[in-house]
Write an enzyme that holds these catalytic residues in place. Structure first.
Site, PDB file in Angstrom:
ATOM      1  N   TYR A  80     -27.589  36.446   4.773  1.00  0.00           N
ATOM      2  CA  TYR A  80     -27.687  37.138   3.196  1.00  0.00           C
ATOM      3  C   TYR A  80     -28.989  38.657   2.875  1.00  0.00           C
ATOM      4  O   TYR A  80     -28.057  38.269   1.816  1.00  0.00           O
ATOM      5  CB  TYR A  80     -28.822  35.700   3.097  1.00  0.00           C
ATOM      6  CG  TYR A  80     -28.080  34.860   2.963  1.00  0.00           C
ATOM      7  CD1 TYR A  80     -27.879  34.077   1.893  1.00  0.00           C
ATOM      8  CD2 TYR A  80     -27.787  33.933   4.299  1.00  0.00           C
ATOM      9  CE1 TYR A  80     -26.850  33.685   1.779  1.00  0.00           C
ATOM     10  CE2 TYR A  80     -27.190  32.817   3.937  1.00  0.00           C
ATOM     11  CZ  TYR A  80     -26.695  31.993   2.728  1.00  0.00           C
ATOM     12  OH  TYR A  80     -26.048  30.889   3.170  1.00  0.00           O
ATOM     13  N   ASP A 136     -30.274  27.408   8.568  1.00  0.00           N
ATOM     14  CA  ASP A 136     -29.688  27.251  10.584  1.00  0.00           C
ATOM     15  C   ASP A 136     -28.985  28.418  10.513  1.00  0.00           C
ATOM     16  O   ASP A 136     -28.530  28.959  11.115  1.00  0.00           O
ATOM     17  CB  ASP A 136     -28.357  26.575  10.317  1.00  0.00           C
ATOM     18  CG  ASP A 136     -27.387  26.441   8.817  1.00  0.00           C
ATOM     19  OD1 ASP A 136     -27.666  27.151   7.929  1.00  0.00           O
ATOM     20  OD2 ASP A 136     -25.836  26.203   8.969  1.00  0.00           O
TER      21      ASP A 136
END
Length: 446
Positions: A244, A166
């Site tokens: 990330y 997601d």
């Protein structure tokens, strides 16, 4: 249709069931089979689902089992969200790395490698049972590290396993909203690996609107990723990075910000309290789950936001949902032939120049009744491609290590990772993980 959920006692399963309750178009999922190794966790989640279904007409039936074959037999779709080693394994993934001065994170860096090394053999066994018992089923993989696990499962299932995440859709949704645009009416130029990608363009009515967003300070303040990375850095990159990538671009800050309990340790404590509370008071199952979910969502990537003063996560963004919507849209596109374009983890082929054909990449794909087709992407510039190639080499080395039980290859996977700064430290990582995680020690006994 029948949906088998592997990891069916997991905390986020109610999100998937909630999405199924909202889906009224036929054919739809009429039966959900929850599989987990823990009967106690299955019972708790079943209490939550029963209360979610209250007041709904014709909700999908729910069945639970601790037998993998019973869950998989005759399934049309299989949703895999297993956690080999449980949250105790996750805390070790984080702590072993942190004790050596390295990033301790679930999917990025040494923690992600350790997670993959112990999960791949289990994922391969799952794939083999799917092939035997439900050969026409589509497997939707959310088990982390999603790209690595999907690539391993492809050895058995080929194109019938698809990885989802997601993070990309959340990034695109936030970028579009900051420009006042409908996310459904933009075309993203997004490319990379799972948890390692960049939004390089955002086309609306034939025009790339991303440069305008990058130039607008006020608009960038509405995009969480821009707040985390800072406007100067995203402008330097000429792209919006997946959240990330913070761990690669700001490694020292990320490690320094992890003080006190790690996220895994916090989640372990929180979820133990949740499961215990529901076992004691089943009638309060839904209220307990909603409360625990709010706490969980608010703490997501907290170390990155704390280190950059990015503030709390946006409430509207939390309510927009995540992977459960992607899973439902993917199932609907395949089962009902509803054409869609989605960012998925699929075999590269020739879509991303510079990467192996068999590498699993995270890119836009068209989806329909005939399956999934990856879309060609523009070549990555060197500053992005080099990192992607190195991390992909790590993933593929880790897959071979897990399949062969080779400690030498496992050390190589750790040592090759850009967030591990020493081959000798790589050996200490493997030793540390073997000592803390029985499931990993079973794969690499010596």
């Amino acid at each position: 249709m029948r949906l088998a959920v592997l990891g069916g006692g997991g905390f986020r399963v109610p999100l998937v069931y909630g999405a199924l309750l909202r889906d009224r178009v036929k054919p739809r999922v009429e039966e959900v089979v929850l599989y987990d190794v823990s009967a106690e966790r299955l019972e708790v989640i079943e209490h939550v689902l029963r209360r979610l279904a209250a007041g709904h007409d014709d909700p999908p039936a729910v069945r639970t089992t601790t037998e993998l074959d019973a869950a998989l037999r005759d399934a049309d779709f299989v949703f895999s969200a297993i956690r080999v080693g449980g949250l105790a394994g996750r805390t070790a993934d984080e702590r072993v790395a942190l004790d050596l001065g390295l990033l301790g994170q679930e999917t990025t860096g040494p923690g992600g490698i350790a997670y993959g090394l112990r999960t791949i053999p289990v994922a391969l066994r799952v794939a083999e049972r799917v092939a035997a018992l439900a050969p026409r089923a589509w497997v939707i993989n959310f088990t982390n590290p999603a790209g690595m696990i999907t690539e391993a499962m492809r050895r058995v299932l080929g194109d019938r396993v698809i990885g989802i995440c997601d993070s990309p859709i959340g990034l695109i949704r936030r970028a579009a909203a900051a420009l006042g645009l409908d996310p459904a009416r933009v075309s993203p130029d997004y490319v990379g690996l799972n948890h390692l990608g960049w939004l390089r363009g955002l086309v609306h009515e034939g025009r790339d609107v991303l440069p305008g967003l990058l130039a607008d300070d006020a608009a960038l303040r509405q995009v969480e990723e821009a707040c985390i990375f800072g406007p100067e850095w995203v402008r330097t990159l000429g792209a919006l990075p997946n959240e990330y990538l913070y761990y690669y671009y700001f490694t020292r800050e990320a490690v320094a910000a992890i003080s006190g309990p790690t996220r895994g340790e916090s989640l372990l404590s929180q979820q133990e309290a949740f499961y215990a509370a529901v076992r004691a008071r089943p009638d309060d199952a839904l209220a307990e789950w909603l409360s625990a979910r709010r706490q969980r969502d608010a703490s997501y990537m907290a170390e990155a936001r704390d280190a950059t003063d990015a503030g709390e996560r946006d409430a509207a963004d939390l309510e927009a949902g995540g992977y459960e919507g992607i899973a439902l849209a993917l199932m609907a596109a395949i089962a009902r032939g509803e054409p869609a374009t989605m960012i998925l983890n699929v075999r590269n082929g020739s879509a991303v120049p510079g990467l192996p054909e068999d590498a699993v990449v995270e890119i836009p794909c068209t989806v329909g009744g005939a399956g999934v087709r990856p879309l060609a992407t523009r070549p990555l510039p060197g500053r992005f491609l080099g990192l992607v190639q190195q991390v992909k080499a790590v993933e593929q080395t880790a897959i071979e290590a897990a399949l062969t039980g080779s400690s030498r290859l496992a050390v190589e996977a750790f040592a090759l990772h850009p967030l591990v700064d020493s081959a000798s430290v790589a050996r200490r990582l493997l030793d540390g993980y073997r000592a803390r995680i029985p499931e990993l020690a079973a794969v690499f006994p010596s």
